[in-house]
Design an enzyme around this catalytic site. Structure first.
Site, PDB file in Angstrom:
ATOM      1  N   THR A   1      26.456  19.578  17.042  1.00 34.57           N
ATOM      2  CA  THR A   1      26.706  18.562  18.073  1.00 34.57           C
ATOM      3  C   THR A   1      27.649  19.029  19.170  1.00 34.57           C
ATOM      4  O   THR A   1      27.656  18.468  20.265  1.00 34.57           O
ATOM      5  CB  THR A   1      27.286  17.286  17.431  1.00 34.57           C
ATOM      6  OG1 THR A   1      28.485  17.617  16.721  1.00 34.57           O
ATOM      7  CG2 THR A   1      26.292  16.654  16.491  1.00 34.57           C
TER       8      THR A   1
ATOM      9  N   CYS B   1      36.861  12.001  20.223  1.00 36.25           N
ATOM     10  CA  CYS B   1      35.533  11.419  20.393  1.00 36.25           C
ATOM     11  C   CYS B   1      35.437  10.242  19.434  1.00 36.25           C
ATOM     12  O   CYS B   1      36.307  10.031  18.582  1.00 36.25           O
ATOM     13  CB  CYS B   1      34.437  12.440  20.088  1.00 36.25           C
ATOM     14  SG  CYS B   1      34.340  12.901  18.340  1.00 36.25           S
TER      15      CYS B   1
ATOM     16  N   GLU C   1      30.119  21.416   9.943  1.00 41.69           N
ATOM     17  CA  GLU C   1      29.021  20.521  10.353  1.00 41.69           C
ATOM     18  C   GLU C   1      27.673  21.175  10.091  1.00 41.69           C
ATOM     19  O   GLU C   1      26.741  20.551   9.570  1.00 41.69           O
ATOM     20  CB  GLU C   1      29.149  20.164  11.833  1.00 41.69           C
ATOM     21  CG  GLU C   1      28.034  19.226  12.308  1.00 41.69           C
ATOM     22  CD  GLU C   1      28.031  19.027  13.810  1.00 41.69           C
ATOM     23  OE1 GLU C   1      26.967  19.197  14.424  1.00 41.69           O
ATOM     24  OE2 GLU C   1      29.108  18.716  14.367  1.00 41.69           O
TER      25      GLU C   1
ATOM     26  N   SER D   1      39.180  16.598  18.571  1.00 43.93           N
ATOM     27  CA  SER D   1      40.104  16.346  17.465  1.00 43.93           C
ATOM     28  C   SER D   1      41.553  16.269  17.915  1.00 43.93           C
ATOM     29  O   SER D   1      42.461  16.296  17.091  1.00 43.93           O
ATOM     30  CB  SER D   1      39.960  17.459  16.415  1.00 43.93           C
ATOM     31  OG  SER D   1      38.649  17.521  15.920  1.00 43.93           O
TER      32      SER D   1
ATOM     33  N   CYS E   1      30.217  11.273  11.161  1.00 47.62           N
ATOM     34  CA  CYS E   1      29.858  10.758  12.492  1.00 47.62           C
ATOM     35  C   CYS E   1      28.403  10.281  12.475  1.00 47.62           C
ATOM     36  O   CYS E   1      27.526  10.970  11.956  1.00 47.62           O
ATOM     37  CB  CYS E   1      30.037  11.851  13.536  1.00 47.62           C
ATOM     38  SG  CYS E   1      29.449  11.374  15.185  1.00 47.62           S
TER      39      CYS E   1
ATOM     40  N   HIS F   1      30.551  26.864  10.413  1.00 44.48           N
ATOM     41  CA  HIS F   1      31.141  25.574  10.779  1.00 44.48           C
ATOM     42  C   HIS F   1      30.743  24.521   9.746  1.00 44.48           C
ATOM     43  O   HIS F   1      29.590  24.462   9.310  1.00 44.48           O
ATOM     44  CB  HIS F   1      30.663  25.152  12.174  1.00 44.48           C
ATOM     45  CG  HIS F   1      31.465  24.030  12.760  1.00 44.48           C
ATOM     46  ND1 HIS F   1      31.271  22.716  12.399  1.00 44.48           N
ATOM     47  CD2 HIS F   1      32.465  24.025  13.680  1.00 44.48           C
ATOM     48  CE1 HIS F   1      32.110  21.946  13.071  1.00 44.48           C
ATOM     49  NE2 HIS F   1      32.854  22.720  13.858  1.00 44.48           N
TER      50      HIS F   1
ATOM     51  N   HIS G   1      32.538  15.680  10.065  1.00 43.34           N
ATOM     52  CA  HIS G   1      31.559  16.768  10.136  1.00 43.34           C
ATOM     53  C   HIS G   1      30.405  16.553   9.170  1.00 43.34           C
ATOM     54  O   HIS G   1      29.324  17.104   9.356  1.00 43.34           O
ATOM     55  CB  HIS G   1      32.227  18.112   9.780  1.00 43.34           C
ATOM     56  CG  HIS G   1      33.312  18.507  10.732  1.00 43.34           C
ATOM     57  ND1 HIS G   1      34.618  18.642  10.338  1.00 43.34           N
ATOM     58  CD2 HIS G   1      33.281  18.791  12.049  1.00 43.34           C
ATOM     59  CE1 HIS G   1      35.351  19.004  11.382  1.00 43.34           C
ATOM     60  NE2 HIS G   1      34.567  19.097  12.430  1.00 43.34           N
TER      61      HIS G   1
END
Length: 656
Positions: A161, A12, A125, A261, A95, A123, A73
């Site tokens: 996300t 991404c 993020e 990724s 990001c 996680h 993240h």
């Protein structure tokens, strides 16, 4: 065997950007470079980056100096501060989508909102997002936990996300039903949504799905879950080593997708290996087809592209090329105050101009404003020739005039052409839109000169014509005082100026108009005379007011004591202006019982006095005043009577 790759798969934007920035940092400095945790969830990519000199760490205590990469993240505010306190240089590759979530949860937390994050609590993020609301967020990821959240006031819901949208929306509906004032920000990345939709569509059409990505990658795991909805044969692999070739050889059609990724080289390698088992020649043809599907572009080309994402500083565009294109904020519009999100949104098709093939990070440098400028120059040239008016948006005041935008192009409006009236403060025009005429146009020199004054002249002339039709003698009308002179005040009646002569400003004597009115004051006046041929209008202000004498006789009676001010002094008496605006005479004999030669011995002009009204002559409109007390007057009367009696006594009366 037929192999189909999902339309959206692999890196991404956020991951690609993080890797490119990391590699750039490695090449630019010999300082130690670390990443806070693995840069991406792909062990092969992390291993390759480690060989380049990027060392992953788990805790800040592991380093004392050097540079640290904050991965895509993101991390919490406290982590950022810890690195700053140790004077460790930070390279933030978070990001932009995740950065936006950080800003929102921090803002809403400060407003008193309860923050709910839908996602995996372990996680990185989600941990990072929680760190921007002081680690006080409620983190849930299933329907059961959603039902437990009840009776909260002021709630903000955000999402990891990489979440599945249907899963996110189900949880949101439950929370909204059980709590008050719930705000929702769908923070699922558009790239994630597109990847999942493409995966789901492909899984319906094929016999088997190969999902490529790290076993610990959240978004790759979700792609596997999406695939399993419609396809019974789903294989999650990290590299070709995990690919069960004998097993998948029995399927006619195989779909391939990859997590955010997963490097392109791994995706291509998996496809090549599968095809080598089938037909190496077919593989080569497929890879050539992929390469040939990209558009060939050159500097100066105007292309169509699709907006991938929008940040505060740039817009990323898919131009069907091996690299995406970037439009910097400066190349979006000539308006310096415009926000990128006000112009474009993800998924929108736009035209772009190719400025450079490589910005140093592998991206194509694009411009949106140059495409629009080319069209605008042609349109403005036609309007100039046809003498059409345009609308100018004022950006700011500059030396000698205003910098404006017209049809997206920079133009100039001289100060002398801003208005028919003198303008002392050009700053007041910032942000305004002015209908204007093009008075000079040179496409070659890229010069556009505008005039608002010419438009105002026409508008004023039209107003004057209409206004003359409406005006009548004796009419009451409102206007604005524009200018004061020694002989009167000029009033703007909405396009025509009229004069209030100094004698018509007030019922009493006026030395200067500024005593009664001031510039820019709105007044109601009466039209006393109209002379259209000489373009003169006579106005009266005092005619709109009740006469002071009428007010006085209505409010005051003989014997009343009233306040006043000395306005004139003569030898025989002082004139006093009373509150109603009329003047009365205070005769020298009425000032005191003691003998006074002249009023100036007692009073000065401007003195405030209390006076008693002793006579009102309505026919002559004269007022007699006194500052004597009533006792003094009675004493004076008796003295006069005694003097009169003495004057009547004769010698004969004395003899008798």
């Amino acid at each position: 065997m037929r192999i189909i790759q999902a339309e959206h798969s692999g890196f991404c934007f956020g991951v690609k950007r993080a890797i490119e920035l990391a590699v750039l940092e490695v090449n630019q400095s010999n300082k130690n470079l670390y990443s806070y945790g693995p840069l991406i969830h792909n062990s092969q990519a992390v291993e390759a980056l480690t060989k380049k000199g990027i060392i992953p760490i788990k805790n800040i205590s592991e380093i004392e100096s050097g540079r640290i990469i904050i991965r895509s993240h993101g991390v919490g505010e406290e982590v950022i501060n810890d690195f700053k306190n140790k004077n460790i240089e930070i390279i933030d590759t978070t990001c932009p989508y995740v950065k936006k979530i950080h800003s929102n949860v921090q803002l809403f937390m400060e407003k008193g909102y309860n923050i709910i994050i839908i996602g995996d609590s372990n996680h990185p993020e989600v941990i990072g997002i929680n760190g921007w609301c002081k680690n006080k967020a409620i983190i849930i990821n299933n329907i059961e936990d959603a039902h437990k959240i009840i009776k909260l006031n002021k709630v903000l819901i955000v999402s990891q996300t990489t979440n599945k949208e249907d899963h996110f929306l189900k949880i949101v509906d439950i929370i909204k039903a059980n709590n008050k004032e719930v705000k929702t920000l769908n923070t699922i990345c558009s790239a994630t949504t597109n990847r999942q939709k493409a995966c789901e569509q492909l899984s319906i059409e094929v016999d088997a799905m190969v999902v490529i990505g790290g076993f610990h990658s959240s978004n790759t795991t979700k792609l596997k879950e999406v695939s399993e909805k419609h396809c019974k044969n789903v294989y999650h692999i990290e590299t070709i080593k995990d690919l069960p070739l004998q097993e998948i050889a029995k399927f006619n059609t195989i779909g391939v997708t990859a997590g955010a990724s997963t490097p392109d080289c791994i995706i291509k390698e998996v496809i090549q290996v599968m095809n080598s088992e089938n037909d190496m020649e077919m593989t080569n043809e497929m890879m050539e087809a992929i390469d040939s599907s990209f558009t060939k572009i050159h500097r100066g080309d105007v292309l169509k592209g699709e907006v991938l994402f929008v940040t505060d500083t740039e817009v990323m565009v898919n131009i069907n090329y091996t690299s995406d294109g970037i439009i910097d904020r400066d190349e979006l519009s000539n308006d310096p105050d415009v926000e990128p999100r006000d112009l474009f949104e993800p998924g929108e098709e736009i035209q772009v101009y190719v400025m450079r093939m490589d910005d140093g990070d592998g991206n194509v440098v694009l411009s949106a404003k140059r495409v629009e400028e080319s069209k605008s120059w042609e349109e403005l040239e036609e309007k100039y020739e046809n003498k059409e008016r345009v609308v100018a948006s004022v950006i700011r005041d500059v030396k000698g005039g205003l910098a404006v935008l017209v049809e997206g192009l920079n133009a100039f409006m001289p100060a002398s052409h801003v208005s028919v009236n003198f303008v002392s403060d050009l700053k007041a025009y910032k942000g305004k839109e002015l209908e204007s005429e093009i008075i000079d146009f040179d496409k070659t020199k890229r010069r556009i000169i505008l005039s608002r004054k010419e438009v105002e002249k026409e508008e004023l002339e039209e107003k004057r014509v209409e206004l003359w039709k409406e005006l009548e003698e004796g009419q009451l009308i409102k206007g604005v005082v524009r200018r004061l002179t020694n002989f009167g005040a000029f009033v703007d009646l909405g396009g025509l100026d009229g004069l209030i002569h100094i004698s018509d400003l007030a019922w009493h004597r006026v030395k200067h108009p500024s005593e009664i009115v001031k510039a820019d004051e709105e007044v109601e006046v009466q039209i006393l005379g109209l002379d259209k041929e000489r373009n003169r209008i006579s106005l009266g202000l005092k005619q709109t007011m009740e006469k002071p004498w009428d007010v006085f006789v209505r409010e005051v009676e003989e014997g009343d004591t009233v306040p006043g001010k000395i306005v004139n002094l003569l030898d025989f008496g002082a004139f006093v202006r009373l509150g109603q605006g009329v003047d009365g005479l205070l005769h020298v004999s009425q000032i005191s019982s003691d003998h006074i030669d002249k009023p100036a011995d007692v009073f000065a002009i401007g003195d405030d006095v209390e006076v008693r009204v002793i006579n009102i002559d309505k026919e002559e409109q004269k007022i007699s005043l006194s500052t004597k007390s009533e006792e003094d007057e009675k004493t004076d009367v008796k003295s006069e009577e005694i003097e009169t009696e003495e004057e009547d006594v004769t010698i004969g009366d004395i003899i008798e």
